[in-house]
Each structure stands twice: as C-alpha cells, then as structure tokens.
Design a protein around this motif. Structure first.
Motif, PDB file in Angstrom:
ATOM      1  N   PRO A  11       0.821  -1.222   0.000  1.00 36.20           N
ATOM      2  CA  PRO A  11       0.000   0.000   0.000  1.00 36.20           C
ATOM      3  C   PRO A  11       0.851   1.266   0.000  1.00 36.20           C
ATOM      4  N   PHE A  12       0.298   2.323  -0.593  1.00 32.74           N
ATOM      5  CA  PHE A  12       0.975   3.616  -0.576  1.00 32.74           C
ATOM      6  C   PHE A  12       0.938   4.199   0.828  1.00 32.74           C
ATOM      7  N   ALA A  17      -1.713   8.450  -0.326  1.00 33.43           N
ATOM      8  CA  ALA A  17      -2.771   7.641  -0.935  1.00 33.43           C
ATOM      9  C   ALA A  17      -4.030   8.445  -1.277  1.00 33.43           C
ATOM     10  N   ARG A  21      -5.876   8.939  -5.165  1.00 28.42           N
ATOM     11  CA  ARG A  21      -7.273   8.651  -5.489  1.00 28.42           C
ATOM     12  C   ARG A  21      -7.957   9.880  -6.091  1.00 28.42           C
ATOM     13  N   LYS A  47       7.325   3.873  -1.999  1.00 30.81           N
ATOM     14  CA  LYS A  47       6.873   4.010  -0.607  1.00 30.81           C
ATOM     15  C   LYS A  47       7.986   4.529   0.309  1.00 30.81           C
ATOM     16  N   VAL A 121      -1.885   2.461 -11.251  1.00 31.58           N
ATOM     17  CA  VAL A 121      -2.938   2.735 -10.266  1.00 31.58           C
ATOM     18  C   VAL A 121      -4.315   2.850 -10.918  1.00 31.58           C
TER      19      VAL A 121
END
Length: 255
Positions: A11-12, A17, A21, A47, A121
């Motif tokens: 996960p970022f 994050a 989005r 990351k 993504v």
C-alpha cells in the motif's frame, strides 16, 4: 539477473494515498474514455516518500493525444493538490499515447520505466507488454545519453535563481540526476539497479573511488542545504563534463 520490480500490492503511504485517489478521479473526469492508464513513479511508488519534501510523480497514458485541454487539466490537478495536500511538495505529470508506449522502439524508454520504476494505479497495465529486463548498457545510455543537455539546463537554472528556494530546488534535482547517472555508467558492470541517489553514489564509488569528493559534494546538494552558486556551478562543470566524456567513451567502446 532480472532487475527488481516495485511490489504493486504494497500500500501507498497514508500521506499520499488520498491524493492519488483524487488525481485519478480528476483525470477520469477530464479525459473520460480517452484515459487509458495512470502510473505512479518515484519515491511515492517506492513508498519512501517524505511528507513535506516529496513530489507525486505520475505518468498518464491516453488513447489519443489531448493537446486541446492538456494544460488546463494538468494545472487543475496541480492546483487541487496544492490546496488540499500542502504536505505534498508538488505534482509532476508526464503524458504519453498508448501507441507510443506499447512500441518496440520504446522498449528501453517507456518499457523500462513502466516495468521497473512505476506502479499502475488505474487502467490496463502496459508494463505487461514487456518482459523482465537485465542490467545493460542499452538501458543506461537510453536514460542518460542526454546528460549534457540537462546539465546545461540546470546550470542555467542555478545561475539565474532569484531566491534560496529556487536555488535549493535546482540543486537537489541536479544532484539526484548526477548521482543516478553516475551509477548508470557502471550498471552494466555491477549488474544491479538502484533508484535511491545515495545508493547510486555509494555503488559508483566502488568502481571510481577517485571521485569520492565529488560524490560527497553531491550528497550535500541533495540534502537541501543552500550552497553558493559558484560552488555548485563548478561541480556541475567539472564532474558533469567528466561524466559526459565517460558516457561517450563507453558508447564508443561498447556501441
């Protein structure tokens, strides 16, 4: 030995994050069905981004060119990031058309970047079009044979900087580029790949220990300390010129 890929399942970081989005939503709204895929690269993809210091770097691939609203859309994305996510230093967007990316001529440019430097993504991941890469001179030269051009650009930026912030920003960028280009010069011998500039410099010194002072000075530039323009320009002129000549010599020898 195949080069490593970034784990797309990791996960970022939570600081970045939500912006990813929101950017995807903005791109979908602005491009509609013309949007093919979106990729994150750089420290956010790895990351390792630092709140307040790191950019969000993106590749946006479309089905056809979108010059008519390109500037408006990109400026909107950057403005929304600036307003809602002040801890993100900025947003950088590179654009491409599917036909240019999924092309044999792009195997060492877009192909390598998407396969080993990016995380998809949104959309159909074009990195699947390319096999695994091994460390080679072809990769190094495709990414760095223009070293003389960007040395000239950043030398001018540093010489003409009107504020400490402008100066430091240009210093950090040129330090990253020089450290990465230094490792790329020996990558075909070392048989690995590093993106972190400090790691690049450290491994480069195993092959060129005589450049210890220059690599240390690049590390100082990378740290964000304000250094007098004359010293930075001198480093660019001397080490940069040496690096350019080494690329030319290696290309002549290997071809």
């Amino acid at each position: 030995m195949s080069l490593p890929v970034i784990n797309p399942q990791q996960p970022f970081q939570p600081e970045f994050a939500p912006l990813i989005r929101e950017v995807i939503m903005c791109l979908k709204g602005g491009l509609g069905p013309n949007l093919h895929s979106v990729y994150v690269y750089g420290s956010v993809a790895r990351k390792t981004a630092v709140s307040g210091q790191s950019n969000l770097d993106l590749v946006v691939v479309t089905k056809t060119a979108f010059e008519s609203n390109r500037a408006t859309l990109i400026n909107t994305v950057k403005w929304r990031a600036q307003q809602g996510y002040p801890h993100v230093k900025g947003v950088s967007i590179r654009t491409a058309v599917v036909s240019d990316v999924a092309n044999l001529d792009s195997i060492f440019t877009w192909g390598f970047m998407l396969k080993h430097c990016c995380v998809c993504v949104y959309g159909n991941d074009l990195s699947d079009c390319f096999g695994d890469y091994e460390p080679s001179w072809e990769i190094a030269k495709h990414w760095n044979m223009d070293v003389q051009d960007w040395l000239t650009v950043y030398r001018t930026k540093i010489a003409q900087a009107q504020s400490i912030d402008e100066l430091v920003s240009a210093q950090v960028v040129i330090a990253k580029k020089l450290l990465r280009a230094s490792y790329s010069l020996v990558m075909y011998r070392d048989k690995r790949w590093f993106d972190d500039p400090i790691e690049c410099g450290a491994v480069f010194l195993k092959y060129h220990p005589e450049k210890q002072v220059e690599i240390e000075r690049l590390g100082i530039l990378l740290s964000g300390r304000s250094i007098p323009k004359r010293s930075v320009v001198g480093l660019i002129d001397v080490f940069g010129d040496w690096l350019v000549k080494q690329y030319q010599k290696t290309e002549f020898r290997i071809g």
